[in-house]
Design an enzyme around this catalytic site. Structure first.
Site, PDB file in Angstrom:
ATOM      1  N   LYS A  39     -67.651  60.815  31.445  1.00  0.00           N
ATOM      2  CA  LYS A  39     -67.308  61.956  30.508  1.00  0.00           C
ATOM      3  C   LYS A  39     -68.187  62.939  30.823  1.00  0.00           C
ATOM      4  O   LYS A  39     -67.717  64.072  30.925  1.00  0.00           O
ATOM      5  CB  LYS A  39     -67.449  61.135  29.193  1.00  0.00           C
ATOM      6  CG  LYS A  39     -67.278  62.188  27.956  1.00  0.00           C
ATOM      7  CD  LYS A  39     -67.649  61.370  26.599  1.00  0.00           C
ATOM      8  CE  LYS A  39     -67.379  62.567  25.432  1.00  0.00           C
ATOM      9  NZ  LYS A  39     -65.988  62.613  25.178  1.00  0.00           N
ATOM     10  N   ASN A 146     -54.894  51.231  22.866  1.00  0.00           N
ATOM     11  CA  ASN A 146     -55.376  52.520  22.531  1.00  0.00           C
ATOM     12  C   ASN A 146     -55.618  53.587  23.814  1.00  0.00           C
ATOM     13  O   ASN A 146     -56.212  54.567  23.618  1.00  0.00           O
ATOM     14  CB  ASN A 146     -56.460  52.490  21.495  1.00  0.00           C
ATOM     15  CG  ASN A 146     -56.640  53.811  20.671  1.00  0.00           C
ATOM     16  OD1 ASN A 146     -55.670  54.453  20.745  1.00  0.00           O
ATOM     17  ND2 ASN A 146     -57.713  53.803  20.001  1.00  0.00           N
ATOM     18  N   ILE A 468     -53.846  67.539   5.031  1.00  0.00           N
ATOM     19  CA  ILE A 468     -53.751  66.015   5.160  1.00  0.00           C
ATOM     20  C   ILE A 468     -55.064  65.435   4.895  1.00  0.00           C
ATOM     21  O   ILE A 468     -55.219  64.352   4.753  1.00  0.00           O
ATOM     22  CB  ILE A 468     -53.113  66.037   6.641  1.00  0.00           C
ATOM     23  CG1 ILE A 468     -51.893  66.567   6.862  1.00  0.00           C
ATOM     24  CG2 ILE A 468     -53.204  64.588   7.096  1.00  0.00           C
ATOM     25  CD1 ILE A 468     -50.679  66.395   6.115  1.00  0.00           C
ATOM     26  N   GLY A 469     -56.152  66.356   4.667  1.00  0.00           N
ATOM     27  CA  GLY A 469     -57.375  65.734   4.269  1.00  0.00           C
ATOM     28  C   GLY A 469     -58.669  66.346   4.801  1.00  0.00           C
ATOM     29  O   GLY A 469     -59.302  66.973   4.080  1.00  0.00           O
ATOM     30  N   GLU A 521     -63.433  65.923   3.609  1.00  0.00           N
ATOM     31  CA  GLU A 521     -63.863  64.817   4.195  1.00  0.00           C
ATOM     32  C   GLU A 521     -65.290  65.107   5.167  1.00  0.00           C
ATOM     33  O   GLU A 521     -65.349  64.591   6.157  1.00  0.00           O
ATOM     34  CB  GLU A 521     -62.724  63.934   5.291  1.00  0.00           C
ATOM     35  CG  GLU A 521     -61.410  63.621   4.653  1.00  0.00           C
ATOM     36  CD  GLU A 521     -60.434  62.889   5.340  1.00  0.00           C
ATOM     37  OE1 GLU A 521     -60.754  62.563   6.484  1.00  0.00           O
ATOM     38  OE2 GLU A 521     -59.292  62.974   5.066  1.00  0.00           O
ATOM     39  N   TYR A 549     -58.194  58.423  26.291  1.00  0.00           N
ATOM     40  CA  TYR A 549     -57.457  59.129  27.373  1.00  0.00           C
ATOM     41  C   TYR A 549     -58.426  60.082  27.990  1.00  0.00           C
ATOM     42  O   TYR A 549     -59.231  60.515  27.243  1.00  0.00           O
ATOM     43  CB  TYR A 549     -56.151  59.714  26.822  1.00  0.00           C
ATOM     44  CG  TYR A 549     -56.538  60.872  25.787  1.00  0.00           C
ATOM     45  CD1 TYR A 549     -56.840  61.997  25.842  1.00  0.00           C
ATOM     46  CD2 TYR A 549     -56.698  60.400  24.582  1.00  0.00           C
ATOM     47  CE1 TYR A 549     -57.051  63.151  25.085  1.00  0.00           C
ATOM     48  CE2 TYR A 549     -56.887  61.370  23.426  1.00  0.00           C
ATOM     49  CZ  TYR A 549     -57.073  62.653  23.640  1.00  0.00           C
ATOM     50  OH  TYR A 549     -57.505  63.783  22.927  1.00  0.00           O
ATOM     51  N   GLU A 701     -46.133  64.117  11.056  1.00  0.00           N
ATOM     52  CA  GLU A 701     -46.309  65.036  11.969  1.00  0.00           C
ATOM     53  C   GLU A 701     -44.930  65.408  12.478  1.00  0.00           C
ATOM     54  O   GLU A 701     -43.840  64.766  12.904  1.00  0.00           O
ATOM     55  CB  GLU A 701     -46.939  64.330  13.403  1.00  0.00           C
ATOM     56  CG  GLU A 701     -46.950  65.105  14.637  1.00  0.00           C
ATOM     57  CD  GLU A 701     -47.805  64.620  15.750  1.00  0.00           C
ATOM     58  OE1 GLU A 701     -48.612  63.605  15.402  1.00  0.00           O
ATOM     59  OE2 GLU A 701     -47.423  64.881  17.059  1.00  0.00           O
ATOM     60  N   HIS A 729     -53.251  70.756  16.830  1.00  0.00           N
ATOM     61  CA  HIS A 729     -54.110  70.460  18.068  1.00  0.00           C
ATOM     62  C   HIS A 729     -54.308  71.726  18.820  1.00  0.00           C
ATOM     63  O   HIS A 729     -55.112  71.720  19.830  1.00  0.00           O
ATOM     64  CB  HIS A 729     -53.310  69.685  19.094  1.00  0.00           C
ATOM     65  CG  HIS A 729     -52.996  68.129  18.300  1.00  0.00           C
ATOM     66  ND1 HIS A 729     -51.841  67.831  17.741  1.00  0.00           N
ATOM     67  CD2 HIS A 729     -53.980  67.174  18.158  1.00  0.00           C
ATOM     68  CE1 HIS A 729     -51.849  66.519  17.273  1.00  0.00           C
ATOM     69  NE2 HIS A 729     -53.114  66.193  17.307  1.00  0.00           N
ATOM     70  N   CYS A 761     -51.404  67.198  10.502  1.00  0.00           N
ATOM     71  CA  CYS A 761     -52.616  66.350  10.401  1.00  0.00           C
ATOM     72  C   CYS A 761     -53.711  66.908   9.889  1.00  0.00           C
ATOM     73  O   CYS A 761     -53.567  68.150   9.421  1.00  0.00           O
ATOM     74  CB  CYS A 761     -52.799  65.674  11.864  1.00  0.00           C
ATOM     75  SG  CYS A 761     -53.792  64.418  12.020  1.00  0.00           S
TER      76      CYS A 761
HETATM   77  N1  GLN Z   1     -56.947  62.244   6.383  1.00  0.00           N
HETATM   78  C1  GLN Z   1     -57.269  62.252   7.886  1.00  0.00           C
HETATM   79  C2  GLN Z   1     -57.744  63.765   8.250  1.00  0.00           C
HETATM   80  O1  GLN Z   1     -57.111  64.681   7.792  1.00  0.00           O
HETATM   81  C3  GLN Z   1     -56.011  62.004   8.602  1.00  0.00           C
HETATM   82  C4  GLN Z   1     -56.153  61.864  10.071  1.00  0.00           C
HETATM   83  C5  GLN Z   1     -55.144  61.323  10.908  1.00  0.00           C
HETATM   84  O2  GLN Z   1     -53.923  61.181  10.640  1.00  0.00           O
HETATM   85  N2  GLN Z   1     -55.466  61.017  12.279  1.00  0.00           N
HETATM   86  O3  GLN Z   1     -58.484  64.050   9.103  1.00  0.00           O
HETATM   87 ZN    ZN Z   2     -52.777  62.670  11.279  1.00  0.00          ZN
END
Ligand code: GLN
Ligand code: ZN
Length: 789
Positions: A39, A146, A468-469, A521, A549, A701, A729, A761
């Site tokens: 890496k 994964n 989403i958070g 968060e 990945y 998504e 992204h 996301c």
């Molecule tokens: N609540 C998480 C965030 O917003 C969801 C992350 C995810 O879905 N990968 O980071």
């Molecule tokens: Zn997500």
């Protein structure tokens, strides 16, 4: 006298040993290095920090290190070409010249073409070079792991040939090992899997990749002949797609392909499958002209008798017994494995049996010895790649009649210790598991009734907006979290810092005008680790990295025992966030299935049991949040799709049932007025799969989907949905007009009453500037539609 007796004994043992030699094989070793060297060097190369030369040298060092480690451990069959700077499937595409034209027109060096295909490339023009701007090829999950591979992408213009611009990797690496005095077995993905795992490029959508078999086989033949000429006696040829449901015409291709390969002067082929049971495709494997088969008897133990009887017994073929788990971190149970190996020897003879890892060890961390902080008792139950190498060797030695009794005794003691440990078994959790029933996993009333109460309570406008958070995880956040972890920052100071971050995020959302807020968060390092660290039954590594990945590695926590929640995990932050705003504050949890999928699971109880236990632990959290006044609660399940068993049938339908039930166990204890949200990403979701979760609102998504049928499928979903409106992204900022036209497009098939407005996301990887601009435009667009209706 004694000496002579011993000598005689030794002779006997030795001759025995030679007569019944059972070989050991490792299907592949992690390439990232024990200290994530790969890496570091690749990311530095991408930033221009090191030269191509330095990069290639580091790769060579890592390979040499891995080969020597295995050689010294006594492995008989060591893989080569298991190394990659990005992904082994991508390497093959480069070597076979399956390179879409958009990557070849910039005059890039082969290694840069490889990286451009893997991760895209944006480069400004200089005096001597033109600007480059290409997106990456599609990246998809490697079966149900994964790990992600770069999808081979074919068009009518694809012209397979050996592209020797950067040498011939499998041959070069074979010779590189040989020069170190190490004989290896090169591994390559076989032709049928290579094509089947690929896809047609945008400009050639009518192309069926598998129809290219005739074109790719000559190149395989050429490569295999070159390997033989270089001295390779055997090649491990991977055909993992045999553990999937395959259309008949694909099954039929194996006979065609392998007959053709065998017609050339090629090394012995060891036909290798892993991650499951091949029996449904057994007919495709009959009479293949290969020298041996490898099967995964960790994941597909039940197939043993049938595959061995049908494919090995009565032939001259080798049976590679995949028995040391390449996908998990538990110490092998020698006595169990030995029973299976003995059975194999009985059936086909010791000289035909090879003891092997179940798959490549790519999916396991490098070396347990790098774990300095792990509790000694728990550490003794684990085995990482380096230890697994030793396990394979020990099992093979034992099967060959060598005395490894000390290792066997130590192994038996570890297995016993784990079985009897109070760390793994918690009677309270087990009692509670018995209380799970329909009532416990069903909301008080059906959705329409809940909706009515919730509408009165929250009085949200049409097109309610939310996120989403997570909000940007700034450098400042990481620095403070590290300081706190190291003890350089007191708990009070850290709490104060987190509160100040929450202040910022809440204020920001109020300014932008969002309807349902989040706390951002800032206290979370990772959405699974954060919960694992607070749950009983989990263990953590400090260096247990596994490649996900390219240069992205993950460090999954380990579920070691029955899971329970000693105390509230998220209430403090959510309550604080709610206290500084009058808008609804969404509590934010990671769901049971995602916690399970992104951890190393136990192998002594079923995934269903672990998932339900996590469901119960999260149920307590959901209820504590509700009691503390947090009555909009999101339980994220982004990993629910990847857990889907590889084959249709009972296992898959069972999974869908227990996955949904675990979610409902977590979320059904609340009042009708509490609004449960869920979120999904990273996959093509089937609306039918999420119906059973019965969440009031789900966000998915969506920004990169443009298939109207896909939207249509969701319009029948009874509860409310937020279709993700922009790609988190990318730093790109969509304009208000772009949001409006996107929403208009969706509204053609999707009803306004059920429409939530949100990004794809969480925003943790984005910068504040982009987040402000994108969310402002998103909210403006929602307002536009509100006024219109
Ligand atoms: N609540 C998480 C965030 O917003 C969801 C992350 C995810 O879905 N990968 O980071
Ligand atoms: Zn997500």
């Amino acid at each position: 006298m004694e000496v002579i007796e011993n000598l005689i004994k030794f002779e006997i043992v030795k001759s025995n040993y030679q007569a019944t030699m059972v070989q050991s094989a490792v299907l592949g070793f992690p390439r990232i290095g024990g200290q994530r060297e790969l890496k570091k060097v690749t990311e530095s190369y991408w930033k221009g920090g090191v030269s191509t030369e330095d990069l290639l040298t580091k790769g060579k060092e890592l390979r040499a290190h891995n080969w020597k480690l295995q050689k010294e451990a006594g492995v008989d069959v060591i893989a080569s070409n298991d190394f990659s700077f990005y992904d082994q499937v991508l390497d093959l595409s480069l070597l076979f010249n399956a390179i879409p034209e958009r990557y070849t027109k910039f005059d890039l060096a082969p290694i840069d073409i490889l990286f451009a295909m893997g991760r895209g490339l944006q480069r400004k023009a200089t005096e001597t070079t033109a600007a480059v701007d290409v997106t990456a090829l599609e990246m998809v999950k490697w079966f149900d792991s994964n790990y992600h591979y770069v999808r081979p992408t074919f068009s009518h213009a694809t012209e397979f040939k050996l592209n020797t611009a950067a040498g011939v990797k499998p041959v070069d690496e074979y010779l590189e090992a040989k020069a170190l005095g190490i004989e290896t077995r090169p591994v390559i993905v076989g032709p049928v899997s290579y094509l089947f795992l690929g896809k047609a490029d945008k400009d050639s959508l009518d192309l069926e990749p598998i129809s290219l078999l005739d074109k790719v086989l000559p190149v395989y033949k050429e490569l295999l002949s070159k390997l033989k000429a270089a001295g390779a006696t055997q090649v491990q040829i991977d055909e993992p797609i045999l553990v999937l449901d395959l259309p008949q015409e694909v099954q039929d291709k194996f006979a065609v392909a392998y007959k053709e390969l065998a017609s050339a002067d090629v090394p012995e082929l060891i036909f290798t499958t892993y991650f499951g049971d091949v029996r449904p495709n057994l007919a495709a494997l009959k009479d293949l002209p290969v020298s041996g088969f490898h099967f995964d008897f960790v994941r597909g133990a039940e197939q043993f008798d049938e595959v061995v009887d049908a494919l090995i017994v009565g032939t001259n073929k080798t049976l590679s017994v995949g028995i040391v788990d390449g996908r998990n971190i538990w110490k092998n149970d020698f006595s169990k494995s030995t029973a299976l190996i003995s059975k194999a020897i009985e059936k086909v003879g010791a000289d035909k049996v090879v003891v092997a890892t179940s798959s490549s060890l790519l999916h396991t961390p490098v070396d347990l010895e790098n774990e300095k902080k792990l509790d000694a008792t728990i550490k003794d139950w684990f085995s990482f790649a380096t230890q697994k190498v030793d396990e394979v060797v020990t099992l093979a030695k034992n099967a060959s009649g060598e005395d490894v009794s000390q290792k066997f005794a130590a192994n038996a003691a570890s297995i016993k210790s784990r079985k009897e440990s109070s760390i793994t078994t918690n009677p309270k959790v087990q009692e509670r598991m018995a209380t799970i029933n329909e009532a416990l996993s069903t909301r008080k009333s059906p959705f329409p009734e809940r909706l009515a109460v919730q509408q009165t309570k929250y009085n949200l406008p049409l097109f309610p907006t939310t996120t989403i958070g997570s909000f940007p995880q700034t450098k400042d956040i990481r620095i403070n979290r590290n300081k706190f972890a190291k003890g350089e920052l007191s708990a009070e100071d850290y709490d104060a810092f987190i509160r100040s971050e929450i202040d910022l995020v809440v204020k920001f959302q109020e300014e932008v005008g969002l309807d349902v807020l989040v706390h951002g968060e800032p206290e979370r390092n990772d959405m699974v680790q954060y919960f694992g660290e607070q749950l009983d039954g989990y263990a953590f590594t400090t260096n247990g990295w596994v490649q996900s990945y390219g240069s992205r590695y993950v460090r999954p926590p380990v579920i070691v025992g029955d899971v329970s929640r000693p105390k509230a995990m998220t209430v403090k932050e959510s309550v604080y966030a709610q206290s500084i705003t009058s808008k609804p504050m969404k509590g934010m949890l990671t769901g049971p299935v995602t916690c399970l999928r992104w951890s190393f699971p136990r192998d002594d109880v079923s995934q269903k049991v672990q998932s339900l236990q996590l469901g119960l632990a999260l149920r307590d959290e959901v209820q504590d949040l509700e009691a503390a006044g947090i009555t909009v609660i999101q339980v994220d399940e982004p990993a629910i799709r990847e857990g889907l068993p590889l084959r249709a049938g009972k296992e898959r339908s069972d999974y869908l049932n227990w996955a949904a039930q675990s979610f409902r166990v977590a979320t059904s204890g609340v009042e009708n007025s509490t609004q449960i949200h869920s979120h999904f990403c990273y996959s093509d979701l089937d609306p039918n799969h999420i119906k059973a979760l019965d969440a009031d609102v789900v966000s998915i998504e969506f920004s990169k989907k443009d298939d109207a049928n896909y939207i249509q499928e969701f319009s029948n979903y009874p509860n409310h949905i937020g279709l993700g409106l922009f790609d988190i992204h990318s730093p790109r900022i969509p304009s208000k007009e772009e949001f409006i036209s996107r929403i208009e497009e969706i509204l053609k098939v999707y009803p306004a009453e059920k429409f939530w407005v949100n990004p794809d996301c969480g925003l943790k990887t984005r910068g504040w500037e982009e987040v402000r601009a994108s969310l402002t435009n998103m909210v403006e667009a929602a307002k536009y539609f509100r006024e219109k209706s």
